[in-house]
Design a protein around this motif. Structure first.
Motif, mmCIF file in Angstrom:
data_model
loop_
_atom_site.group_PDB
_atom_site.id
_atom_site.type_symbol
_atom_site.label_atom_id
_atom_site.label_comp_id
_atom_site.label_asym_id
_atom_site.label_seq_id
_atom_site.Cartn_x
_atom_site.Cartn_y
_atom_site.Cartn_z
ATOM 1 N N GLU B 378 0.986 -1.329 0.196
ATOM 2 C CA GLU B 378 -0.340 0.051 -0.202
ATOM 3 C C GLU B 378 1.056 1.158 0.147
ATOM 4 O OE1 GLU B 378 -2.417 0.023 3.647
ATOM 5 O OE2 GLU B 378 -2.023 -2.297 3.338
ATOM 6 N N ALA B 380 1.118 3.453 1.977
ATOM 7 C CA ALA B 380 1.961 4.152 3.562
ATOM 8 C C ALA B 380 3.373 2.940 3.624
ATOM 9 C CB ALA B 380 0.808 3.875 4.623
ATOM 10 N N VAL C 246 -17.105 -4.788 3.581
ATOM 11 C CA VAL C 246 -15.839 -4.310 3.413
ATOM 12 C C VAL C 246 -15.905 -4.258 1.883
ATOM 13 C CG1 VAL C 246 -13.806 -4.077 3.797
ATOM 14 C CG2 VAL C 246 -14.619 -5.079 5.317
ATOM 15 N N ARG C 259 -15.931 -0.031 4.048
ATOM 16 C CA ARG C 259 -15.221 0.610 3.568
ATOM 17 C C ARG C 259 -14.161 1.614 4.330
ATOM 18 N NH1 ARG C 259 -17.121 3.358 -2.329
ATOM 19 N NH2 ARG C 259 -15.950 5.418 -1.654
ATOM 20 N N VAL C 261 -13.253 1.340 7.023
ATOM 21 C CA VAL C 261 -11.957 0.851 7.848
ATOM 22 C C VAL C 261 -10.872 1.004 7.132
ATOM 23 C CG1 VAL C 261 -11.258 -1.144 9.668
ATOM 24 C CG2 VAL C 261 -14.232 0.186 9.568
ATOM 25 N N PHE C 262 -11.863 0.220 6.071
ATOM 26 C CA PHE C 262 -10.607 -0.272 4.899
ATOM 27 C C PHE C 262 -9.572 0.408 4.478
ATOM 28 C CE2 PHE C 262 -9.024 -1.859 0.663
ATOM 29 C CZ PHE C 262 -9.138 -3.198 0.258
ATOM 30 N N GLN C 263 -11.188 2.020 3.987
ATOM 31 C CA GLN C 263 -9.243 3.346 3.962
ATOM 32 C C GLN C 263 -8.217 3.417 4.339
ATOM 33 O OE1 GLN C 263 -12.926 5.351 2.173
ATOM 34 N NE2 GLN C 263 -10.582 7.270 1.598
ATOM 35 N N ILE C 265 -7.501 1.653 6.881
ATOM 36 C CA ILE C 265 -5.679 0.818 6.946
ATOM 37 C C ILE C 265 -4.860 1.739 6.185
ATOM 38 C CG2 ILE C 265 -5.135 -1.328 6.834
ATOM 39 C CD1 ILE C 265 -7.879 -2.462 7.931
ATOM 40 N N THR C 266 -5.393 1.349 4.767
ATOM 41 C CA THR C 266 -4.706 1.897 3.486
ATOM 42 C C THR C 266 -3.781 3.329 4.343
ATOM 43 O OG1 THR C 266 -6.191 2.550 2.598
ATOM 44 C CG2 THR C 266 -6.000 0.214 1.775
ATOM 45 N N LEU D 121 -13.175 -10.125 8.721
ATOM 46 C CA LEU D 121 -12.482 -9.446 7.660
ATOM 47 C C LEU D 121 -11.278 -8.446 7.665
ATOM 48 C CD1 LEU D 121 -12.114 -10.709 4.310
ATOM 49 C CD2 LEU D 121 -13.898 -8.982 3.837
ATOM 50 N N VAL D 122 -12.234 -7.815 8.579
ATOM 51 C CA VAL D 122 -11.162 -6.635 8.803
ATOM 52 C C VAL D 122 -9.770 -7.047 10.089
ATOM 53 C CG1 VAL D 122 -11.736 -4.148 10.018
ATOM 54 C CG2 VAL D 122 -13.536 -4.956 8.992
ATOM 55 N N ILE D 125 -7.360 -7.815 7.195
ATOM 56 C CA ILE D 125 -6.399 -6.407 6.867
ATOM 57 C C ILE D 125 -5.914 -6.054 7.005
ATOM 58 C CG2 ILE D 125 -7.601 -4.485 5.703
ATOM 59 C CD1 ILE D 125 -10.091 -6.089 4.525
#
Lengths: 540, 492, 305, 276
Positions: B378, B380, C246, C259, C261-263, C265-266, D121-122, D125
């Motif tokens: 990613e 980051a 997600v 989304r 959370v996903f965002q 994280i990234t 899933l979270v 990830i």
């Protein structure tokens, strides 16, 4: 009894097959109004299937032929809708297991009222009123709160009364009771049977009472049919049946039920082998905090007992009295809250616990046989391995050939073959399994065997054989038995001395004959009176 | 100076300034792949911020046009002192912020002082470090004094980071930006869209659109579906080039292919002991088939490059021949360098040019006997490991800032190219003002890095956009990161 | 008590996990040419320079008074972000769950009533398929058919509830279907097996002996008793649906919690990740609690006297 | 009433298909129709033909070969993840049951509830964000969530075994809890564990597909079904085979495993119930 009137229930040539195995074979049966008809037989004889066939409730995999006439109406030709109309209205049925036979999510009032509502156009309030009166009739006080109670709030006996109420709600002509009291304590059993037979007479119902217990039928049934392997082998009026014992199978059943093994002679001054001193056993209540003091529920309260070498002592009581808990405590499976247990001069258990070594010293001296012949064995081990298990952690474990010899000896001594050691437990019948359990208990040459309801799950004929075996082994090896049971007939058959237990305490102790024939404690008297017995004069 | 920020590698903004015809339809939904983290271009680095607010909400003294030229914006005109140190800007009269307050010289002074302050969080702070003083001479005149002459100062002021903000509203600019532009901010549904409305009291030419919505769709499939379903009117930085033929075949749509300032390179860690030998870097260059990568990763969109310079720039030198695809030569070079079983890490950031290109390059390198271990990162992680940690052998990234060849003069830059000769060329370039000198120096710089095989030069990133065929006025190329909607309108 | 303990344990686990995530939010925000002093200024502004213990206490005590902190990237309060996402995620979860219930319960009952017959085999076959289909793939097919070819609904996105309830529901329909297929399949199987389980119980035979037909027995006695395992699964599914969307949210570009959370994280917006995960865990624990209450409503044996 | 004895047939089909997929996965170690590591842009996006039975992808790689190697990736990740779950979960469940009511039991159950409360899933990830995306980390992420599943199933089944008289008999013989767990409990719950393992295996393949779909599973150039789907999604309208075949591969494999699991449940022991 005069047989002029047409029978209410007329079963002709009823056969039931499951997967092309005949379960019921060309059975014929006639029931009269107002009379109790007994159907006796051992497990697997087809009694229950007969009842279910009459009700039209056979499992989907079964098929039935023949005819079942209820008041002249052929039930076998009815479709399910037709049967639904008849079931509950014209005939009712009571099952064995009161704990599971009622819907746990529905109030008892609703369950009884449901019978009324699905068969009649009665409204809600009226059907509740009927339910209340029927519950009242079976002895459940029918105030409003009573109707609103759930099955789990009732005792086993009360639940069985609710079962009866829902079966007789619409005063059916036929009532089938399939082992209605087998799961109940003996005192409860007596009152339920009285209730049922009273109802049959009062409401002019025909009742089919199915049981394995001949003594129950001796007291309550007018006529008895004896079933063996799907067929009725003999049918007669009760007294005649017992007095004449025409058929061989009936004879076997009756003699097994009243079987007394040969008495074992023994020296009266033998030294004490097992001593239980002021033992209390209990559990921490669930949800109770670690820090509150009175958070324990005491099951066994401050009891003392001793068993002498070669002596057979019966510990008798109804379910929940603490007898099995005490047995487990003696075996070291439950921690003691107070008191101590001494075996052969070694203290093996005390409150606060003892080191493992204390038990190991005498581990081989005490063994156990449990009730359930199916749950007592690991299905994945060979019989030889099962029988050899008690050698584990003994100080001097035989190995190799010695071990094989010990197992072979044990198997032979319980009447099995050496080759049976290589088989697995599912290849054996219930009676054989109980023999294997005894072999397992014998293999370390113990001095004491604790038998926890060891014959309760067996049919009478098998039970008689096992009791004989136990008596024989006791004589041969000078064994002591501590026999835990609820069945006074078994007590009489095997015990020198009996201890009566109620609510965690001993209420009476003494020689078997004295306690059973001349009970001194009120509870013992109640117990003896409630135990069904075939009148001795019929067997003369 | 040159800017290369992470977000901008996605950034494919557009330009084409057309006259706006009034049309029946007056609203537009524009798709963007990345959502801006906030809406203050003076406080955040993300290209997505500029892609929403640049020229639409905020304006600077000068601005970029679609063709890349810089023209006056809030500044009507300016004069430069002969020593090149003092700039005097005359501001437009009657300019107001969206909150109604007027924009004057004090706002300009505030904005620039804020940007160059000690505690400034402006991502392009270095654009302003040359400023020694900003003075508000009168409400419509600003005088800026530089410490050294800077030939690109006017261009610097056209950056999104140099827009003029008001001191009263700057604290809330991250979520409710107030600028002077032709659109006012109406609302931001985080994670979904930003909505703009026409500014009725705009000082300049009013725009044709009444409302504009920027909708954020990161997933290429979702972008395709949304475009096809008509949920999006225009997607200037459309992320799924493989589907462009479908849009081309569909009369409802128009495909806009333009150029960007993005040199897509196989960045090579020049200090890695495996890659410090120029023969190995040269072998890498010859092992790579650029056209296969452009076809495979970008579905044909992109122009091969042989050095770090945009092909549409007049000073561009085509050096692709110097690193032509020649696997045999690559093998020979490796043998000559005496390496066998070379195994390199290839760390790939998220954009599809990198992910797809990486797989193709891995296969091509395998052909000449170089194994690669791919790690998909990613942003980051990429920043942490590759850009700052310099813990990599190879990576693929597009450097989208205009005229950013100067990064090669910084030996600490992540690919760690350290050439005194090149640094001298750039130093000379900075002082040169004669166009032909500059041209010569730029070409020399291009040649130098190509000769040194600093990085693998792959292709100039194309800007692939899709729009409803009835929309006109979108930017075609991306001279800076912006979605300038001032000239956009619908035809009937 | 148990409740608080679970939440405390969960918060610690989450915090430690997030601490391990490499990548500096400040660096991410400022891009690759950020000057070190700018970076330090931003780190201080975000409170990232304090030691972990202090930050943990700050975070937890903030949550206790409803302050979830400020998103690093969006620079708005996390609580605001989350509530904006919840109005998408919650209705989506509810819709998916409703769909799943509406499909699964009749299907499960129908199959149980016809055990072993063709209808049963057919329904069970379909549910097996439903369980085996990856929902993102199914979602993809749905978009291709209904959004692109038939153009009945939009391909994704969410217009906001202010566009009208109908528009909102329409936008959530395909994602809800994509999510519901798997859930409905699982639920239908559970309903069927729970019903078959209860149909073998003694009290069912008692009811039959009372004269109830098979149908009456199924509706009046078996169904309610079978609800207990069904409720357990429903509780699990609801928790899953709130958090587990997600991928589906990405396919349909819905601005939902998943989304976010996903965002987060990234983009290393760790405060958002921490808080949302904490919220999800809290939701799961709450749902379990409510399922327990529902058990007690259905089953008198579990009621406290 | 015509009754269809569907279970044995389903079990057979399930086992057969699973075996085929496993065999294909193993075969891909030594042979695939075409190499999957080579890129041939000229041959990209070809429809199915005799050379490329299922066509080629956007890099010109043979789809069939990719699917075969992808089977290996999916299977390996799922098997190892389930293995990890069993390896940790089963001993935990056994000890919890052996110490029923004790602190260990409490700890295991609370820990289970805690893990169950986290969105799978979270967290998966997050895990891959912490350790970087790779097949190993996908195994770890999926495996961690298999631990409580096996712990719970094992504990539940073991508790039922612990109430049996033969356990009491063994205790009377002086056998310790650990020994009883190994000798009596574990063998008698093994069929249940096999069934659960099969079902988790199928689930594992689905989760792996989901993770690699978002790019967090096995890394290129190793093909994986989930990533193949993600890569080909935008091309579905002009190269549908790219999106359809990997999807079908997932569906068929998971379906086969679920059929096998359900069939095994009924076949191995009709008494055992799905543990929750």
């Amino acid at each position: 009894m005069n047989k002029v009137s047409a029978p209410l229930l007329d079963v002709r040539n009823l056969s039931v097959e499951i997967a092309s195995t005949t379960i019921v074979d060309r059975l014929c049966l006639q029931l009269q109004r107002g009379a109790v008809h007994g159907l006796a037989g051992e497990s697997g004889s087809g009694k229950s299937m007969t009842a279910l066939a009459v009700m039209g409730l056979l499992p989907d995999s079964a098929s039935a032929t023949g005819s079942v006439l209820l008041g002249g109406h052929d039930l076998m030709s009815s479709d399910d809708a037709g049967m639904c109309d008849i079931r509950g209205r014209r005939m009712g049925m009571i099952f064995q297991e009161p704990m599971t036979a009622l819907n746990p999510l529905m109030t008892i009032g609703d369950q009884v009222a449901e019978t009324v509502r699905i068969h009649t156009s009665t409204g809600h309030d009226e059907s509740r009123a009927i339910a209340a009166s029927r519950l009242d009739r079976v002895g459940i006080t029918a105030d409003r709160a009573g109707l609103g109670r759930f099955p789990h709030e009732l005792s086993g006996g009360q639940r069985q009364r609710v079962m009866i109420a829902q079966a007789i709600a619409l005063q059916p002509a036929l009532l089938i009771a399939d082992e209605p009291t087998t799961a109940l304590d003996v005192t409860t059993q007596a009152s339920i049977l009285e209730l049922l037979c009273g109802l049959a007479e009062e409401e002019a119902m025909a009742m089919l009472l199915i049981t394995h217990d001949l003594a129950v039928l001796a007291r309550h049934a007018a006529r008895i049919s004896v079933m063996e392997s799907g067929r009725i082998v003999e049918e007669a009026e009760s007294e005649a049946l017992f007095r004449n014992r025409t058929h061989g199978y009936t004879r076997t059943l009756i003699s097994s039920a009243t079987h007394q093994p040969a008495k074992v002679a023994r020296s009266q001054d033998a030294k004490s082998l097992l001593t239980v001193e002021q033992v209390s056993v209990g559990y921490r209540k669930s949800g109770a905090s670690l820090f509150t003091d009175n958070a324990t529920r005491t099951i066994v309260k401050d009891v003392s007992l001793s068993v002498a070498t070669g002596e057979s002592v019966a510990l008798v009581g109804e379910s929940g009295c603490g007898k099995s808990t005490l047995a487990r405590a003696i075996l070291g499976l439950e921690p003691l809250l107070g008191g101590s247990v001494t075996l052969d001069g070694h203290q093996i258990s005390q409150s606060g616990g003892l080191p493992e070594s204390a038990q190991r010293a005498v581990r081989g001296a005490m063994q156990v046989v449990f009730q359930d012949p199916f749950g007592s064995f690991n299905p994945r081990h060979s019989v030889a391995r099962l029988v050899a298990e008690p050698f584990h952690a003994l100080p001097h474990t035989p190995r190799g050939r010695d071990l094989g010899d010990a197992v072979a000896d044990a198997l032979l001594s319980v009447g099995l073959q050496i080759e049976d050691g290589t088989k697995f437990i599912h290849e054996f019948s219930g009676g054989q399994r109980q023999r294997i359990a005894i072999a397992r208990a014998l293999v370390t040459r113990p001095k004491l065997i604790i038998l926890d309801e060891a014959v309760s799950a067996l049919d009478v004929s098998i039970r008689a054989q096992v009791l004989d075996l136990l008596a024989e082994l006791r004589a041969k090896h000078n064994l002591s038995y501590l026999f835990i049971t609820h069945d006074l007939a078994v007590v009489r058959a095997i015990a020198d001395r009996v201890v009566v237990m109620k609510e965690g305490r001993f209420v009476e102790t003494g020689p078997t004959d004295q306690v059973l024939d001349h009970p001194s404690a009120g509870y013992t008297r109640e117990l003896v009176a409630a135990s069904p017995e075939i009148p001795p004069e019929w067997l003369a | 100076m040159i800017r290369s920020n992470v977000m901008s590698v996605f950034a494919l903004a557009a330009c084409l300034n057309m006259s706006a015809a009034l049309a029946a339809q007056t609203s537009i939904t524009v798709g963007m792949q990345l959502e801006p983290p906030n809406l203050d271009p003076t406080g955040g680095a993300a290209a997505a911020i500029d892609e929403v607010v640049y020229a639409n909400i905020f304006e600077g003294l000068t601005r970029y046009q679609a063709d890349g030229s810089v023209v006056p914006a809030l500044a009507r005109e300016w004069t430069i002192s002969d020593d090149g140190l003092v700039y005097t800007f005359a501001l437009h009269d009657g300019v107001t912020f969206h909150d109604g307050s007027s924009m004057d010289a004090n706002d300009v002074k505030f904005s620039l002082d804020r940007a160059r302050a000690e505690d400034s969080t402006n991502a392009q702070k270095r654009l302003f470090t040359g400023i020694s003083m900003v003075e508000a001479v009168d409400p419509l005149t600003v005088r800026i004094t530089l410490s050294n002459p800077d030939g690109s100062f006017i261009t610097s002021l056209a950056w999104g980071d140099a827009v003029i903000v008001a001191p009263e509203t700057i604290d809330t600019a991250t979520t409710a930006p107030v600028g002077t532009g032709p659109f006012t901010f109406s609302r931001w549904v985080q994670g979904d869209r930003v909505e703009l409305a026409r500014n009725p009291s705009y000082w300049g030419t009013p725009v044709a659109l009444e409302r504009a919505t920027f909708k954020f769709i990161s997933d290429p499939t979702a972008a395709f579906a949304a475009m096809m379903a008509g949920d999006i009117d225009a997607f200037p930085g459309y992320p799924a080039p493989e589907t462009l033929p479908q849009f081309e075949a569909d009369p409802r749509f128009r495909v806009i292919v333009g150029s960007t300032e993005g040199e897509t390179i196989l960045s090579t860690n020049n200090k890695s002991d495996k890659l410090s030998d120029i023969r190995i870097r040269k072998a890498l260059a010859h092992a790579i088939d650029r056209q296969a990568i452009i076809d495979g990763a970008m579905f044909g969109y992109g122009t091969p490059i042989g050095t770090h310079f945009a092909p549409h720039h007049p000073d561009y030198v085509d050096l692709t021949g110097q690193s032509a695809y020649d696997p045999q030569k690559a093998r020979d070079l490796l043998k000559e360098a005496g390496v066998e079983n070379l195994s390199l890490s290839l760390k790939l950031p998220p954009p599809s040019y990198a992910r797809r290109g990486g797989e193709i390059i891995a296969a091509q390198l395998r052909e000449v006997g170089i194994e690669t271990e791919i790690a998909n990162l990613e942003w980051a992680q990429w920043l942490e490991q590759v850009f700052r940690g310099k813990d990599f052998d190879l990576t693929i990234v597009s450097h989208t800032e205009p005229m950013d060849i100067g990064i090669y003069a910084n030996p600490d830059y992540y690919f760690q190219y350290d050439s005194a000769e090149f640094q001298a060329t750039i130093a000379e370039l900075k002082l040169a003002s004669d166009p032909s000198d500059r041209s010569r120096l730029l070409q020399a710089a291009q040649q130098r890095i190509a000769d040194d095989f600093v990085n693998g030069y792959l292709f100039q990133l194309a800007r692939t956009g899709v729009a409803n065929a009835r929309i006109q006025g979108l930017w075609e190329n991306a001279p800076t990161q912006a979605n300038d909607l001032t000239g956009v309108s619908w035809t009937d | 008590m148990m409740f608080g303990l679970s939440l405390a344990a969960a918060s610690l686990v989450i915090f430690v996990m997030i601490e391990l995530v490499p990548g500096d939010p400040a660096a991410f925000m400022l891009g690759i040419n950020a000057a070190p002093d700018t970076l330090a200024a931003l780190r201080a502004e975000l409170g990232l320079d304090a030691n972990p213990a202090v930050r943990y206490v700050r975070w937890v005590s903030g949550m206790l008074i409803g302050d979830f902190g400020v998103s690093y990237t969006y620079q708005v309060p996390v609580a605001e972000l989350v509530s904006a996402r919840l109005v998408v995620s919650l209705p989506l979860a509810v819709m998916a769950l409703l769909l799943s219930i509406l499909i699964a319960i009749p299907a499960g009952m129908f199959a149980a009533a016809r055990r072993g017959q063709a209808a049963d085999v057919g329904i069970m076959g379909v549910t097996q398929l439903g369980i085996a289909i990856p929902n993102f793939w199914f979602a993809m097919l749905l978009v291709m058919v209904f959004a692109i070819h038939l153009r009945w609904v939009s391909a994704g996105g969410f217009p906001g509830w202010e566009a009208g309830v109908i528009e909102g529901v329409k936008a959530l329909l395909l994602p809800a279907v994509a999510l519901a297929v798997q859930q409905a399949s699982i639920l239908a199987r559970v309903v069927r097996s729970a019903l078959l389980d209860t149909l073998t119980q003694d009290y069912i035979r008692t009811a039959r002996a009372r004269g109830l037909s098979r149908r009456q027995v199924l509706v009046r006695h078996a169904f309610r008793n079978a609800m207990i395992p069904v409720l357990t699964i429903l509780g699990l599914q609801f928790s899953f649906l709130i958090a587990g969307a997600v991928i589906i949210e990405n396919v349909f570009f819905l601005p939902g919690l998943g989304r976010l959370v996903f965002q987060g994280i990234t983009q290393r917006d760790l405060i958002v990740v921490e808080s949302v995960v904490m919220l999800l865990v809290f939701a799961v624990i709450m749902v379990n609690f409510m399922v327990d209450i529902a058990y007690a409503i259905i089953d008198p044996r579990l009621r406290r006297r | 009433m015509s009754r269809i004895r569907h279970m044995p047939r389903a079990l057979l089909v399930g086992l057969a298909v699973t075996t085929v997929v496993l065999a294909v996965a193993l075969m891909s170690l030594v042979w695939t129709p075409h190499a999957v590591t080579g890129v041939d842009i000229a041959a990209r996006l070809q429809p199915p033909s005799t050379t490329y039975l299922l066509g080629t992808d956007h890099f010109g790689r043979d789809l069939l070969s990719m699917l075969m190697v992808g089977a290996r990736t999916s299977m390996a990740v799922a098997i190892l993840a389930v293995g990890l779950g069993m390896l940790v979960g089963v001993p935990l469940g056994l000890s919890a049951a052996a110490m029923h009511g004790g602190w260990l039991d409490d700890l295991v159950m609370r820990g289970n509830d805690l893990v169950f409360a986290f969105p799978v899933l979270v967290i998966a990830i997050l895990i891959t964000a912490v350790f970087g995306p790779s097949a190993v980390n996908a195994i770890l992420a999926i495996g961690i969530f298999n631990i409580p599943v096996f712990a719970r199933v094992t504990r539940g089944a073991a508790l039922a075994i612990w109430t049996q008289d033969y356990i009491r008999a063994a205790r009377v013989c002086g056998k310790g809890r650990a020994r009883i767990s190994m000798e009596h409990v574990l063998p008698n719950i093994s069929s249940l564990l096999i069934v659960q393992g099969t079902i988790q295996f199928g689930l594992g393949i689905l989760v792996e597909a989901g993770l690699s779909y978002v790019g967090l599973g096995a890394q290129p150039p190793l093909p994986s079904w989930g990533r193949m789907l993600a890569d080909s999604q935008t091309m579905i309208s002009f190269a549908p085979q790219l999106a359809i075949f990997p999807g079908l591969a997932i569906v068929i494999t998971v379906l086969a495993l679920n059929l096998a699991g359900d069939g095994l449940r009924d076949f191995l022991d009709p008494r055992i119930r799905r543990a929750r």
